[in-house]
Design an enzyme around this catalytic site. Sequence first.
Site, short mmCIF file in Angstrom:
data_model
loop_
_atom_site.label_atom_id
_atom_site.label_comp_id
_atom_site.label_asym_id
_atom_site.label_seq_id
_atom_site.Cartn_x
_atom_site.Cartn_y
_atom_site.Cartn_z
N GLN A 153 19.71 -25.11 21.72
CA GLN A 153 19.70 -26.39 22.43
C GLN A 153 18.66 -27.36 21.86
OE1 GLN A 153 19.70 -23.41 23.98
NE2 GLN A 153 21.59 -23.40 25.18
N GLY A 173 23.19 -12.58 13.75
CA GLY A 173 22.38 -12.94 14.90
C GLY A 173 23.02 -14.01 15.76
N TRP A 428 16.09 -28.56 31.24
CA TRP A 428 15.77 -27.13 31.20
C TRP A 428 14.62 -26.80 32.13
CZ3 TRP A 428 11.89 -24.26 27.95
CH2 TRP A 428 12.17 -22.88 27.89
N ARG A 429 14.91 -26.04 33.15
CA ARG A 429 13.85 -25.36 33.89
C ARG A 429 13.58 -24.06 33.15
NH1 ARG A 429 14.28 -21.21 37.76
NH2 ARG A 429 12.22 -20.83 38.67
N ASP A 431 12.86 -20.57 31.52
CA ASP A 431 13.03 -19.18 31.92
C ASP A 431 12.07 -18.25 31.20
OD1 ASP A 431 14.64 -17.85 29.41
OD2 ASP A 431 15.21 -19.93 29.69
N HIS A 463 19.13 -23.43 34.63
CA HIS A 463 18.14 -22.64 35.38
C HIS A 463 17.53 -23.34 36.59
CE1 HIS A 463 18.61 -20.18 31.92
NE2 HIS A 463 17.81 -20.86 31.14
N GLU A 484 23.42 -22.34 31.97
CA GLU A 484 23.05 -21.05 32.55
C GLU A 484 22.44 -21.32 33.92
OE1 GLU A 484 22.07 -18.06 28.82
OE2 GLU A 484 20.43 -19.07 29.84
N TYR A 487 18.02 -17.55 36.24
CA TYR A 487 17.86 -16.11 36.05
C TYR A 487 17.19 -15.44 37.25
CZ TYR A 487 18.34 -16.75 30.90
OH TYR A 487 18.77 -17.04 29.63
#
Length: 588
Positions: A153, A173, A428-429, A431, A463, A484, A487
């Site tokens: 990202q 990967g 983005w929070r 993780d 998140h 996502e 979590y």
Amino acid sequence: MQSKTGPRRVGGVAARVMASGALAAGLAASASAAEAPDFGPNVHIFDPATPGMQQRIDEIYAAQQPNHFGPRRDAILLKPGTYRDLRIPVGFYTHVLGLGSHPDDVHVIGDLRSTPFLDNDNATQNFWRGAENFSVTPTLGIGDNTMQWAVSQAIPFRRMHVRGNIRLNKDKGWASGGWFSDVLIDGQVNSATQQQWLSRNSQWASWTGSNWNMVFVGVRGAPAGEFPTPGQRFTKIDKTPLVREKPYLFIDAQIGYAVRVPALRRDSVGISWANGALTPGKTVPINEFFIARPGDTAAAMNAQLAAGKHLLLTPGEYLLTETLQVGRAGTVVLGIGFPTLRSDSGQPLVKTADVDGLTISGLFLDAGRQDSGVLMEVAPAGAKKRHKANPIVLHDLFFRVGGAAAGQVETALRINAHDTLVDHTWLWRADHGEGVSWTSNPSAHGLWVNGEDVTIYGLFAEHFQKEQVVWQANGGRVYFYQSEIPYDPPTQTQWTHAAGGRGYAAYKVADKVTRHEAWGLGIYSVFLQPDVVLDRAIEAPQAPGVRFHHMITVCLVDKGGIERVINDAGNPARCKGGSNTATLKSYP
């Protein structure tokens, strides 16, 4: 698989490249003579004759490749000319920019590379780096005239010409998402293990690879096949309905350093600079910008904005004690090198007026210790004006809550202005990193939209503790969504919606909305505690004008899962007791 026949030339751009030697030499000579403004110590300007250039680039990479959450920021600026046998490895917070009026004015013959940060060639944390506005012939790449761009990202890759092939991971990967816009690739794109990707207004000879969610908007050469067929999970929109490309810093042959502000494009396909053309738009001399450097205050920047200046922020961290106020129609705010704004005094970082034609691009917004309610607000609450002819446009805005340090905010980005365009954002929070736990970096929502007819290309939101995205107004359009869900809910009881239902939808369209459409949505669960599930990945009203296309949910660890894709439609995605992946082609 990689091309075995070598790169093919596409359209008239390659012909222009072959005939451009004399022109490039002239541009390089005039650019070398151009006097650079004082961009500060974190901007590194090179021309092909700069002594020790490779060593300096290697030193930047040595500092930045491990710098996952550190304060250093760098921009590498390449003047027009040909750079032979040059290797440019790109680490965290590193922004490589060509200074030509056209991507082919800067030609790197050698390598441009992003290498996985984690072990086992895992690039799923390769964030916050980018390359824009130059061409690369990867003679020193990974073989077969191929460059490696293993990223996830917050990776702008814009106005680039790859004179060969490109691979979007390393070996076997994993990599997790990325962005192409206004990009020409003469050969093949191999997405390999990439989980999802958005390509807008680009073209190539061929594309191979598909995993969960690959979206192509206004692209020439999009691959055959269609979602949800495994190996062909492609979402294709023939034309980009409305966009304004990101402004770029360059050296104008007559006036020296300047910023090109592209014009609106309607129903466009392919790159904006084909056949040697200058991207349509206007050129703004650099002396019409206030060039901000770390240490400059919000008060100083606001005074310059109020006096009629545009704003260019150079790399570094800016600790603000008041909000940046962008109020004059047509103002350009442009960041290079991931300039990072933060306030620990409970103040929003950026607010705009409800005016035409604002452009805010290339900023990194970090939540502070006190909740400011919102990090960025586009127009005040209750905004009424329409901006269809000259919309506000946001490019490459990246929001972070926690990770570098504990932070909190109710909502990262709130859009009140009608007709706003968003061209690539990651909310983005964190993780992982510092200050990360259910209580250390609380944040409810990534994006909240109150404006009508808002269009977003490339929406990444992850998140947050309630809905990742909330859409309250009509006419929204989203092309590519990646999310996502959090979590870290400690228990199902602590993550249950007050109105009923387990968890909070990753994408929520309010019940009052009658017009909304989205294409290419991927929503994933990675619950760390047992017995936590999400009932519905997407919630939306059942109305003829509310439509969703090509949705996927995936359970990624052995706990919990997602029960339904949208409302009560779609199969479960469970890590135990069924398939970990569910797809739905359309709704309703």
